[in-house]
Design an enzyme around this catalytic site. Structure first.
Site, PDB file in Angstrom:
ATOM      1  N   LYS A  35       0.864  -1.094  -0.203  1.00 10.37           N
ATOM      2  CA  LYS A  35       0.016  -0.153  -0.086  1.00 10.37           C
ATOM      3  C   LYS A  35       0.882   1.374  -0.030  1.00 10.37           C
ATOM      4  CE  LYS A  35      -0.539  -0.343   4.854  1.00 10.37           C
ATOM      5  NZ  LYS A  35      -1.048  -0.700   6.237  1.00 10.37           N
ATOM      6  N   TYR A 263      16.011  29.371   9.403  1.00 11.64           N
ATOM      7  CA  TYR A 263      14.595  30.087   9.543  1.00 11.64           C
ATOM      8  C   TYR A 263      14.408  30.039  11.149  1.00 11.64           C
ATOM      9  CZ  TYR A 263      13.294  30.356   4.900  1.00 11.64           C
ATOM     10  OH  TYR A 263      13.137  30.546   3.385  1.00 11.64           O
TER      11      TYR A 263
HETATM   12  C1  LIG Z   1      -0.351  -1.854   6.677  1.00 14.26           C
HETATM   13  C2  LIG Z   1      -0.833  -3.077   7.109  1.00 14.26           C
HETATM   14  C3  LIG Z   1      -0.119  -4.120   7.518  1.00 14.26           C
HETATM   15  C4  LIG Z   1       1.379  -4.028   7.547  1.00 14.26           C
HETATM   16  O1  LIG Z   1       1.713  -3.398   8.908  1.00 14.26           O
HETATM   17  P1  LIG Z   1       3.409  -3.489   8.939  1.00 14.26           P
HETATM   18  O2  LIG Z   1       3.386  -2.811  10.481  1.00 14.26           O
HETATM   19  O3  LIG Z   1       3.811  -2.259   8.256  1.00 14.26           O
HETATM   20  O4  LIG Z   1       3.879  -4.677   9.067  1.00 14.26           O
HETATM   21  C5  LIG Z   1      -0.717  -5.313   7.902  1.00 14.26           C
HETATM   22  N1  LIG Z   1      -2.182  -5.375   7.710  1.00 14.26           N
HETATM   23  C6  LIG Z   1      -2.957  -4.376   7.493  1.00 14.26           C
HETATM   24  C7  LIG Z   1      -4.246  -4.350   7.563  1.00 14.26           C
HETATM   25  C8  LIG Z   1      -2.349  -3.257   7.265  1.00 14.26           C
HETATM   26  O5  LIG Z   1      -3.200  -1.962   7.016  1.00 14.26           O
END
Ligand SMILES: *Cc1c(COP(=O)(O)O)cnc(C)c1O
Length: 366
Positions: A35, A263
């Site tokens: 994702k 800044y």
């Molecule tokens: C993002 C996600 C993961 C992966 O989580 P990590 O902590 O990056 O391993 C697993 N399951 C679901 C449902 C997620 O949304």
């Protein structure tokens, strides 16, 4: 010549990290969680690197799932938030997608869509995170809908899933056990559920609680070489950095005691200081809230940032690195400087650093 900044993506490291997840997960299959553009690493790049090894790919967007299918990915693809409207269902069917179902209306949409072949379902139970999923009270209604769906279409393959809220916490097994116990209680009145496959483990659970590697695990951050734990470095988990954000020193300033940098003048020199100006700022994805003292590598040596991060530049301390100057290579994070260390200094997590990598940063695959 372009600005010297670039992100190097190490595809062999990505494959290595996936295999580390598999090693921890025993016989379980592993969704490569890609994702958010593969946590900022590039969806197609990650898919190309993992295409031959991954058991499946998990992501959020229908469009991204289509991109993977059109790129020739044949493994299962799981939509982690399921579909958002009934109109998506034909597309899910066409592209052979698996869907998370986290509310009743999604099951009703599935029944009304009357697809020829039922989509594989990941039935998401809310075991205590209170984000997505069915509550205990909603399970009987979900079961009725599943039965209605099986009658109207055909029985859909169902996997039960839930998500841990604190598998990364330092408190040990109790951090996951309370959710596993709720999960089990939620299924107590559903005898057939005992034969259904289960998926619960994210990276933290895979690494620390391999007993949670049921039918499928869901590694995300570990694939990209980030440690899910505040108290354990990625290298000690045999994870390799995948993204290295590199740039160069583009100017050097020699300033006296009491002079200020950047800044707001938030850094005040306590000694004569050589300030290196790095071609990297928050518009490249470097966190603006990283304070003075955030670690940074210049010519392979660790030093620290000075003052506020600007849009296109940040400053660092070269006083103790006499061999460095304009053109010296800089690593913002990655090879030689764990993203987790930079993230910790900036009070965030490596996930956020990776995802924030800006489009303007050229990516080089190695
Ligand atoms: C993002 C996600 C993961 C992966 O989580 P990590 O902590 O990056 O391993 C697993 N399951 C679901 C449902 C997620 O949304």
């Amino acid at each position: 010549m372009p600005r010297p900044i670039e992100a190097r993506i190490d595809l062999a490291a990505l494959r290595h990290n996936y295999l580390v997840a598999k090693r921890h997960a025993g016989a379980a299959r592993a969704w490569a969680v890609v994702k958010a553009n593969a946590y900022g690493h590039g969806l197609l790049r990650a898919a190309a690197a993992l295409g031959e090894v991954a058991d499946g790919f998990a992501l959020l967007d229908l469009d991204e799932a289509i991109i993977l299918r059109e790129a020739g990915i044949r493994q299962p693809i799981l939509l982690l938030e399921g579909f958002f409207a009934a109109a998506d269902l034909e597309i899910c069917a066409t592209y052979g997608l698996s869907v998370v179902i986290h509310r009743l209306e999604q099951l009703q949409m599935l029944r009304h869509a009357a697809l020829k072949v039922p989509l594989p379902i990941y039935l998401k139970l809310d075991s205590g995170m209170h984000r997505l999923g069915f509550s205990c009270e909603q399970i009987p209604a979900a079961r009725r809908e599943l039965t209605a769906l099986a009658t109207a279409v055909a029985p859909a393959p169902v996997t039960l899933m839930t998500h841990f809220a604190e598998a990364d916490a330092v408190g040990g097994e109790c951090c996951i056990n309370w959710q596993l116990e709720r999960f089990a209680r939620m299924l107590a009145d559903w005898p057939e559920a005992t034969s259904l496959p289960i998926s619960v483990a994210n990276s933290a659970a895979i690494l620390r609680y391999p007993q949670t590697a049921y039918a499928w695990v869901r590694p995300g951050i570990m694939l990209y070489g980030g440690s899910p734990f505040a108290d354990q470095e990625a290298a000690s988990l045999d994870l390799k950095p995948v993204m290295t954000l590199r740039s160069r020193i583009l100017a050097v300033q020699e300033i006296g005691v009491g002079e200020r940098v950047g800044y707001g003048g938030t850094f005040v020199a306590q000694r004569p200081t050589r300030v290196g100006v790095v071609a990297c700022g928050y518009a490249d994805g470097y966190p603006r809230h990283a304070p003075s003292g955030t670690p940074i590598l210049v010519a392979g040596e660790q030093t620290q940032t000075l003052g506020r991060v600007s849009m296109d530049m940040l400053a660092c301390d070269l006083t103790d690195l006499p061999g460095t100057g304009v053109g010296s290579p800089v690593v913002l994070w990655g090879q030689g400087l764990p993203a987790d260390a930079v993230a910790a200094a900036a009070q965030t997590i490596s996930y956020e650093l990776f995802c924030a990598l800006a489009r303007r940063v050229p990516v080089v695959e190695i």
